[in-house]
Each structure stands twice: as C-alpha cells, then as structure tokens.
Write a protein that holds these residues in place. Structure first.
Motif: not given
Length: 420
Positions: A127-128, A300-304, A309-312, A391-392
RNA sequence: GGAGAGGUGGCCGAGUGGUCGAAGGCAACCGCCUGCUAAGCGGUUGAGAGGGUAACACUUCUCCGAGGGUUCGAAUCCCUCCCUCUCCGCCA
C-alpha cells in the motif's frame, strides 16, 4: 533461559548476544559458580550414598537383633555434614539461577547487526501512504469528544484513555472481528486471567528485566499482564505435551497494562503510548524444527489482516539492538498514520525459540520416544488497538473532518462513516 | 470468610517409619500365541541433576503438592503455606 550446555560450551556466543542487546554479561561469574556447584553436588551425593547404605545396615542389624549404636553414631555426623553442604549447594543454585535469568536470548545468525532501529531491515511494504491532497489532521483533533482525555485523567490520571460512543463501539467490534479472523485461521480462542503470578512473568521473560515497567498489586503479589503473551504462553507451563498435540495456536483479547516508566514525553500524545491498551494476541507452541515456518506464517497472517483493513504497512526485520530480551528474531509490522506522518508499530511477531520454554518448562515428548525436549514459543500481536484506531482515523479522514470506514468495518459498524 | 475432605507415576489407586521410585489396575509399546480380531501369556514404559561414553551401555543422587522440622533413617510423624473438592455465608 539459555541451555546450560550452551553457557558452558559457547561463552563467546553469549557474550556477543549480551553486547548486541546491550545487556550486562556475567558469564565468567556464572562459569565459576557452575564449577563450584558441580563440585558441591558430587560431594553431597557421595555423602548421601554413604548415609543410605549405612541406614540400610542399621535396619539389617536391628532385624538380626544386634546392636547398631555405632552405625547410628556415624550416621549422625554424616547427617550434619550433609546439612551443611546442602545449604551451600542451595545458595549456589540460587545464585546460578538468578544469574541465568539475566542472559538475553541469542539473536538468529541472519538478524541484522545494529545498535538500534536504524539498522532494521525492511522486508516488504504494502500500500501507499495516502496522498490526501490537504493538510491532514491528527487523531486527537479528529476524534474530538469521542476521545475524552479529560475524563480519563480525572478517573485514572495521565496517559489513560477513554473512548466514547461510536469510537468505543468501533474498538469493541474490532476486537471481536480480529478474534474471529484468527479463529478462522485455526487459532483456539482463549479468555485468560489478566493478573499473573511472578512465576508466570519470569517464564515469559518480563521478570527480572522489565519488572519496573509492570503494575504490581502488592497485597497479593500479582502483576497486571503487560501483554496477552503472558497468560497464553503460560497455559502450557510445567507441561510435557505429546508431540501429536503440537502445534498449539492460541488467541485471546487482553488489556495490557504498562507503567511506561521513563518514556514520558516521548510520543505520549493521544493514543500513541498509554498505560492501558487493548490487544488481541497470537501465541504458537511449536516443534523446534517447525518454528521458522510458523514465524513466517504468523507474519503473513497478520499482514493479511492489515490488508483487509486497507492499511498501508511495512514489515521490518528488527536488528539485534532493537530486539527484545527474550526474542531470537522479530518482525515488526508498522502502519502508516497520515496525521502524524509516521509509521506506527501495531504488531511484533517474535520467535523465542526455546528461551521461554526453558523458563516455563514447556516441553514435548517426541513420538519416536526419548526424553522430553523444550518446545519453541512464538507470539505476535494481532493487533494493538489504540494505534490501529489512530491510523484508521487519520488515514481515512476527509477535508471536512468526516472519517470514512474501510469496507469491512463499514459493514460491521453498519455505517459508511465513523464520523459523518 | 467459616467448617470439612483431599493432593502419590500418563490416568485410577494402595501404601504398619527401614531394599518404596513406590503394590494392584488401566493405558501405551514389544514379543508369544491365534486364520484375522478379541482374549490369554511374558516383557517394557516417570522426571530432574551429576559422573561416564564417540554415542549407547552403565552408574550416583534427588523427586510421592511446596517449604521447614523430628529421626541414624520420612510418601509414612509434626508445623507452615499453596491448590482442588463439598457444605454454609457473602458477592458481580
């Protein structure tokens, strides 16, 4: 806790680890004590063996109706000698053990060497950081009355947080959603106690090093848990698990209590750093040869979850200097916070190898038979809530101050906007 | 909080102060037997720390909730603490 064989055989590796983690290293003192302890042990054992046979002799003489006075007298002096040596041995044991608790875990060989976070290695990014096209505001301002600092301070003092209304509801719904997210990935849901004994804190490594950063209830000698890692990992303490039961994957929500002694004035504004925060934690108990794979899976699981949550975010392999006392390797997941213009750590995923397992005495019995061996323990946040909410809010703000919710949360909240 | 019962090996369960690391049973494993299975028969199977070995073997000590005490000798007697269960009280 490190294996004594390692302490004896590879003192240089221990020295290096201490230096890398900037811990005092008393390995030489340890070696002298270890030597002394073994000497004492041999002495007491010999005396004990002598006493045992002599006692048997007494029984035998008695049975035959003979006089055993001489044997008894000799045993009496043996008993005194044993008592004295035992005392010395116990002292040596205690000293040895308290020393052992001060050695940090060894970092993995491929962990970047470095003094602090500047040496961390970025593994991935997704994400950016959003280009909002206007001067973004920070979460405290955006949340307004939904974040009631004034009330929190009156209730509990500085650096506690109180969420209201939709923001409080958002946190509750996030906790529930995250646990379900993990449950679907095979983690067993746990609801643990939030107070823990000193022995539990020692097992996971918070004691002795971080003792001052925890809240202690003096009347009962119980600590408020600083992370769900403590109760979750200790579920298996003092246990020999059958190999077929491995791996264990556990998840739980807990509040996390931290005194944050010494960190006043550092990023303490708003939701950044507080004395009590909510977190959902992941813990895995693994066979040693599987722990590397388990660690990658957890990251990897936490990244998913962050992508959902659409968080860069970016994934950082921590350098030796940034690695915690008990960890052998750790990947931090940092999310972008547009208002502050900074990356915030929302998850640390660590492999402790057998370090905690030795302290907590968590072992497994190989199916092939043989002695129980220490397991490997891992844990990771999934996720810490205040910074997540921060952040959200900051990333999804609109110029007019409204806060859009990412699709998955919009559905759960039944609203397109948190503030709208 | 009060009263009572209890904590022994993977599990159940016995244990007059002196070969008790612990009977017996279950479970597991290995044999034998059997057309297969079951049954039966025989055997093996706890943990920790030392010594020893290339590694086994072998060997010593410790461990019967924890810690003290009595004793020549403690699973067994005494004291303190912890935990579990039952009843009563209180309480979200």
């Amino acid at each position: 806790m490190l294996d004594r064989k390692l302490l004896r055989g590879e003192p240089d590796a221990v020295r290096e680890a201490c230096e890398a983690k900037r811990e005092p290293c008393r390995i030489d003192e340890w070696a002298r004590l270890d030597e002394r302890r073994r000497g004492l042990l041999v002495q007491v054992e010999n005396l004990r063996a002598e006493r045992n046979t002599a006692s048997e002799l007494v029984a035998e003489l008695r049975k035959k109706g003979q006089d055993a006075a001489e044997q008894i007298e000799r045993n009496r002096s043996l008993a005194q000698a044993i008592k004295d040596l035992d005392e010395q041995l116990r002292n040596a044991d205690e000293a040895l053990e308290s020393l052992e608790l001060t050695f940090p875990n060894l970092p993995d060989a491929d962990v970047p060497r470095g003094r602090d976070s500047s040496a961390n290695l970025q593994l991935r990014a997704w994400g950016e950081p959003p280009d909002l096209g206007f001067q973004p505001r920070q979460h405290v301002e955006l949340l307004g009355s939904l974040f009631d600092q004034d009330a929190a301070a009156r209730i509990s003092g500085a650096n506690f947080i109180l969420l209201r209304g939709e923001c409080a509801r958002l946190q509750r719904i996030l906790i529930s959603w995250m646990i379900d997210f993990h449950r679907r990935a095979g983690y067993e849901e746990i609801w643990p106690p939030f107070l823990a004994l000193p022995s539990s804190m020692r097992a996971t490594g918070q004691i002795p090093k971080l003792a001052d950063d925890m809240y202690l209830i003096e009347n009962d000698q119980l600590y408020l848990v600083p992370t769900g890692e403590v109760p979750l990992t200790n579920i298996c303490s003092d246990t020999v698990l059958e190999e077929t039961r491995l791996p264990l994957a556990l998840t739980a929500y807990t509040p996390c209590f931290r005194r944050e002694a010494g960190s006043y004035g550092r990023e303490t504004r708003g939701l950044n750093r507080v004395h009590q925060f909510e977190k959902v934690e992941l813990v895995r108990i693994e066979r040693p040869d599987r722990s590397d794979k388990a660690h990658e899976e957890m990251v990897a699981h936490v990244e998913s979850m962050l992508r959902a949550l659409e968080l860069p975010y970016r994934a950082m392999l921590l350098s030796t200097g940034d690695l915690s006392f008990a960890a052998a390797r750790c990947v931090d997941l940092e999310i972008w916070a547009a208002g502050q213009g900074a990356w915030l750590e929302v998850s640390s995923v660590s492999n402790f190898r057998d370090f905690q397992a030795r302290r907590a005495r968590i072992r497994y019995r190989p199916s092939s038979g043989g002695k129980p061996v220490p397991v490997h323990t891992l844990n990771g946040s999934g996720l810490a809530l205040p910074r997540l909410i921060l952040a959200l809010v900051e990333n999804n703000q609109l110029p007019d101050g409204r806060i859009r919710l990412p699709a998955i949360l919009a559905e759960l909240m039944g609203a397109e906007f948190l503030i709208g």
